[in-house]
Design a protein around this motif. Sequence first.
Motif, PDB file in Angstrom:
ATOM      1  N   LEU A   1       0.867  -1.176   0.000  1.00 49.62           N
ATOM      2  CA  LEU A   1       0.000   0.000   0.000  1.00 49.62           C
ATOM      3  C   LEU A   1       0.902   1.223   0.000  1.00 49.62           C
ATOM      4  O   LEU A   1       1.757   1.365   0.881  1.00 49.62           O
ATOM      5  CB  LEU A   1      -0.909   0.026   1.240  1.00 49.62           C
ATOM      6  N   ILE A   2       0.736   2.079  -0.988  1.00 46.20           N
ATOM      7  CA  ILE A   2       1.439   3.358  -1.048  1.00 46.20           C
ATOM      8  C   ILE A   2       0.373   4.435  -0.932  1.00 46.20           C
ATOM      9  O   ILE A   2      -0.592   4.429  -1.691  1.00 46.20           O
ATOM     10  CB  ILE A   2       2.192   3.543  -2.385  1.00 46.20           C
ATOM     11  N   PHE A   3       0.526   5.344   0.036  1.00 44.07           N
ATOM     12  CA  PHE A   3      -0.461   6.412   0.147  1.00 44.07           C
ATOM     13  C   PHE A   3       0.172   7.720   0.586  1.00 44.07           C
ATOM     14  O   PHE A   3       1.249   7.734   1.194  1.00 44.07           O
ATOM     15  CB  PHE A   3      -1.615   6.018   1.072  1.00 44.07           C
ATOM     16  N   THR A   4      -0.501   8.797   0.236  1.00 42.88           N
ATOM     17  CA  THR A   4      -0.102  10.123   0.661  1.00 42.88           C
ATOM     18  C   THR A   4      -1.262  10.763   1.409  1.00 42.88           C
ATOM     19  O   THR A   4      -2.423  10.472   1.145  1.00 42.88           O
ATOM     20  CB  THR A   4       0.279  11.032  -0.518  1.00 42.88           C
ATOM     21  N   VAL A   5      -0.904  11.619   2.350  1.00 43.22           N
ATOM     22  CA  VAL A   5      -1.876  12.446   3.078  1.00 43.22           C
ATOM     23  C   VAL A   5      -1.257  13.834   3.198  1.00 43.22           C
ATOM     24  O   VAL A   5      -0.033  13.980   3.146  1.00 43.22           O
ATOM     25  CB  VAL A   5      -2.203  11.874   4.480  1.00 43.22           C
ATOM     26  N   PRO A   6      -2.096  14.860   3.363  1.00 43.19           N
ATOM     27  CA  PRO A   6      -1.518  16.173   3.645  1.00 43.19           C
ATOM     28  C   PRO A   6      -0.640  16.067   4.890  1.00 43.19           C
ATOM     29  O   PRO A   6      -0.978  15.347   5.826  1.00 43.19           O
ATOM     30  CB  PRO A   6      -2.736  17.063   3.919  1.00 43.19           C
ATOM     31  N   HIS A   7       0.484  16.756   4.885  1.00 39.15           N
ATOM     32  CA  HIS A   7       1.381  16.656   6.036  1.00 39.15           C
ATOM     33  C   HIS A   7       0.634  17.090   7.298  1.00 39.15           C
ATOM     34  O   HIS A   7       0.167  18.217   7.385  1.00 39.15           O
ATOM     35  CB  HIS A   7       2.621  17.516   5.838  1.00 39.15           C
ATOM     36  N   PRO A   8       0.484  16.191   8.272  1.00 38.75           N
ATOM     37  CA  PRO A   8      -0.348  16.515   9.437  1.00 38.75           C
ATOM     38  C   PRO A   8       0.200  17.645  10.303  1.00 38.75           C
ATOM     39  O   PRO A   8      -0.559  18.298  11.009  1.00 38.75           O
ATOM     40  CB  PRO A   8      -0.412  15.200  10.220  1.00 38.75           C
TER      41      PRO A   8
ATOM     42  N   ARG B   1     -10.337  23.686   1.677  1.00 35.77           N
ATOM     43  CA  ARG B   1     -11.622  24.397   1.810  1.00 35.77           C
ATOM     44  C   ARG B   1     -12.810  23.445   1.745  1.00 35.77           C
ATOM     45  O   ARG B   1     -13.865  23.737   2.291  1.00 35.77           O
ATOM     46  CB  ARG B   1     -11.746  25.491   0.756  1.00 35.77           C
ATOM     47  N   ALA B   2     -12.648  22.290   1.103  1.00 36.60           N
ATOM     48  CA  ALA B   2     -13.717  21.290   1.055  1.00 36.60           C
ATOM     49  C   ALA B   2     -13.742  20.469   2.341  1.00 36.60           C
ATOM     50  O   ALA B   2     -14.726  19.810   2.635  1.00 36.60           O
ATOM     51  CB  ALA B   2     -13.544  20.377  -0.144  1.00 36.60           C
ATOM     52  N   GLY B   3     -12.650  20.508   3.077  1.00 36.98           N
ATOM     53  CA  GLY B   3     -12.564  19.781   4.336  1.00 36.98           C
ATOM     54  C   GLY B   3     -11.864  18.447   4.194  1.00 36.98           C
ATOM     55  O   GLY B   3     -11.734  17.900   3.105  1.00 36.98           O
ATOM     56  N   ASN B   4     -11.375  17.956   5.298  1.00 32.09           N
ATOM     57  CA  ASN B   4     -10.765  16.630   5.362  1.00 32.09           C
ATOM     58  C   ASN B   4     -10.618  16.227   6.825  1.00 32.09           C
ATOM     59  O   ASN B   4     -10.873  17.018   7.726  1.00 32.09           O
ATOM     60  CB  ASN B   4      -9.457  16.590   4.592  1.00 32.09           C
ATOM     61  N   GLN B   5     -10.244  14.994   7.030  1.00 28.40           N
ATOM     62  CA  GLN B   5     -10.057  14.460   8.374  1.00 28.40           C
ATOM     63  C   GLN B   5      -8.609  14.698   8.797  1.00 28.40           C
ATOM     64  O   GLN B   5      -7.692  14.128   8.209  1.00 28.40           O
ATOM     65  CB  GLN B   5     -10.346  12.953   8.400  1.00 28.40           C
ATOM     66  N   HIS B   6      -8.411  15.538   9.788  1.00 30.10           N
ATOM     67  CA  HIS B   6      -7.055  15.742  10.299  1.00 30.10           C
ATOM     68  C   HIS B   6      -6.747  14.641  11.304  1.00 30.10           C
ATOM     69  O   HIS B   6      -7.552  14.346  12.188  1.00 30.10           O
ATOM     70  CB  HIS B   6      -6.913  17.103  10.979  1.00 30.10           C
ATOM     71  N   ARG B   7      -5.575  14.045  11.129  1.00 31.38           N
ATOM     72  CA  ARG B   7      -5.111  13.021  12.063  1.00 31.38           C
ATOM     73  C   ARG B   7      -3.655  13.292  12.410  1.00 31.38           C
ATOM     74  O   ARG B   7      -2.888  13.734  11.565  1.00 31.38           O
ATOM     75  CB  ARG B   7      -5.234  11.624  11.441  1.00 31.38           C
ATOM     76  N   LYS B   8      -3.291  12.961  13.632  1.00 35.27           N
ATOM     77  CA  LYS B   8      -1.893  13.067  14.040  1.00 35.27           C
ATOM     78  C   LYS B   8      -1.101  11.972  13.336  1.00 35.27           C
ATOM     79  O   LYS B   8      -1.649  10.935  12.944  1.00 35.27           O
ATOM     80  CB  LYS B   8      -1.763  12.899  15.552  1.00 35.27           C
TER      81      LYS B   8
ATOM     82  N   ASP C   1       8.166   9.163   3.788  1.00 39.46           N
ATOM     83  CA  ASP C   1       8.908  10.266   3.185  1.00 39.46           C
ATOM     84  C   ASP C   1       8.109  11.557   3.318  1.00 39.46           C
ATOM     85  O   ASP C   1       6.872  11.520   3.429  1.00 39.46           O
ATOM     86  CB  ASP C   1       9.184   9.975   1.704  1.00 39.46           C
ATOM     87  N   GLU C   2       8.811  12.656   3.333  1.00 41.18           N
ATOM     88  CA  GLU C   2       8.219  13.983   3.359  1.00 41.18           C
ATOM     89  C   GLU C   2       8.792  14.742   2.165  1.00 41.18           C
ATOM     90  O   GLU C   2       9.812  15.419   2.283  1.00 41.18           O
ATOM     91  CB  GLU C   2       8.561  14.694   4.674  1.00 41.18           C
ATOM     92  N   PRO C   3       8.169  14.584   0.998  1.00 40.42           N
ATOM     93  CA  PRO C   3       8.748  15.142  -0.226  1.00 40.42           C
ATOM     94  C   PRO C   3       8.868  16.669  -0.181  1.00 40.42           C
ATOM     95  O   PRO C   3       8.019  17.367   0.360  1.00 40.42           O
ATOM     96  CB  PRO C   3       7.760  14.722  -1.316  1.00 40.42           C
ATOM     97  N   THR C   4       9.935  17.148  -0.788  1.00 43.01           N
ATOM     98  CA  THR C   4      10.143  18.584  -0.950  1.00 43.01           C
ATOM     99  C   THR C   4       9.154  19.094  -1.991  1.00 43.01           C
ATOM    100  O   THR C   4       8.918  18.423  -3.000  1.00 43.01           O
ATOM    101  CB  THR C   4      11.585  18.827  -1.438  1.00 43.01           C
TER     102      THR C   4
ATOM    103  N   PHE D   1       3.194  17.002   1.904  1.00 43.29           N
ATOM    104  CA  PHE D   1       2.583  15.685   2.064  1.00 43.29           C
ATOM    105  C   PHE D   1       3.476  14.785   2.889  1.00 43.29           C
ATOM    106  O   PHE D   1       4.666  15.018   3.032  1.00 43.29           O
ATOM    107  CB  PHE D   1       2.385  15.000   0.701  1.00 43.29           C
ATOM    108  N   MET D   2       2.865  13.699   3.370  1.00 43.30           N
ATOM    109  CA  MET D   2       3.616  12.571   3.897  1.00 43.30           C
ATOM    110  C   MET D   2       3.292  11.398   2.988  1.00 43.30           C
ATOM    111  O   MET D   2       2.139  11.215   2.592  1.00 43.30           O
ATOM    112  CB  MET D   2       3.219  12.247   5.331  1.00 43.30           C
ATOM    113  N   LEU D   3       4.290  10.653   2.651  1.00 44.48           N
ATOM    114  CA  LEU D   3       4.152   9.483   1.797  1.00 44.48           C
ATOM    115  C   LEU D   3       4.500   8.246   2.626  1.00 44.48           C
ATOM    116  O   LEU D   3       5.540   8.230   3.289  1.00 44.48           O
ATOM    117  CB  LEU D   3       5.081   9.588   0.591  1.00 44.48           C
ATOM    118  N   PHE D   4       3.614   7.270   2.604  1.00 46.71           N
ATOM    119  CA  PHE D   4       3.815   6.027   3.343  1.00 46.71           C
ATOM    120  C   PHE D   4       3.926   4.860   2.367  1.00 46.71           C
ATOM    121  O   PHE D   4       3.116   4.744   1.442  1.00 46.71           O
ATOM    122  CB  PHE D   4       2.631   5.745   4.276  1.00 46.71           C
ATOM    123  N   ASP D   5       4.904   4.012   2.574  1.00 44.84           N
ATOM    124  CA  ASP D   5       5.092   2.772   1.828  1.00 44.84           C
ATOM    125  C   ASP D   5       4.975   1.662   2.856  1.00 44.84           C
ATOM    126  O   ASP D   5       5.850   1.526   3.713  1.00 44.84           O
ATOM    127  CB  ASP D   5       6.464   2.798   1.156  1.00 44.84           C
ATOM    128  N   VAL D   6       3.875   0.931   2.832  1.00 40.99           N
ATOM    129  CA  VAL D   6       3.635  -0.095   3.845  1.00 40.99           C
ATOM    130  C   VAL D   6       3.364  -1.443   3.178  1.00 40.99           C
ATOM    131  O   VAL D   6       2.930  -1.506   2.023  1.00 40.99           O
ATOM    132  CB  VAL D   6       2.489   0.283   4.807  1.00 40.99           C
TER     133      VAL D   6
END
Length: 176
Positions: free
Chosen positions: A74-81, A121-128, A147-150, A168-173
Amino acid sequence: MGYRLIASNDQKRPHCRKSRPSGAVFSVDDGCTLATVATASVDWVTAGLSLNNVPDLDAALAAVHRVLAPDGVLIFTVPHPFFEAPHAAWTETEEGTTRRIVGDYLAEGFWRSSNRNGARRAGNQHRKLSTYISALMRNGFEIAAVDEPTPDRSVATAQPQRAGLPPFMLFDVRRA
């Protein structure tokens, strides 16, 4: 195994199959169940800026774990929390540089930015960050990399204040 694209809307995109046949299967599904996908039937799943829009992170991760084959990825990105937290803002320093104010990092849940031009502006779920990591472990994943891409050049040029902050934060799991 074949490719499967789970669409987030009800367009099945038949024009893609006609112009460039790939064997991909398009379907509409609920990201918290993935009911149209057989158990252990895919080698990898990508989720680009989508898990932050799902209220039930555990259900979504459990569904992905179910459909992944053993050792699936699973590779996913989320806005950097840290930097895209509720009430984060920009401020000018005495030296004239712009800095990010973190905001309510600990306030998890749905939030919507008051910035009319902002991405949230549309909203999202903020998570730590710890919430993402704990949910991954609870749902049978092992973290291979984070990873925290530049920001790319176009972002840094258009918004110089973002040049030093990973958007963003990128997770490779891996499915354990």
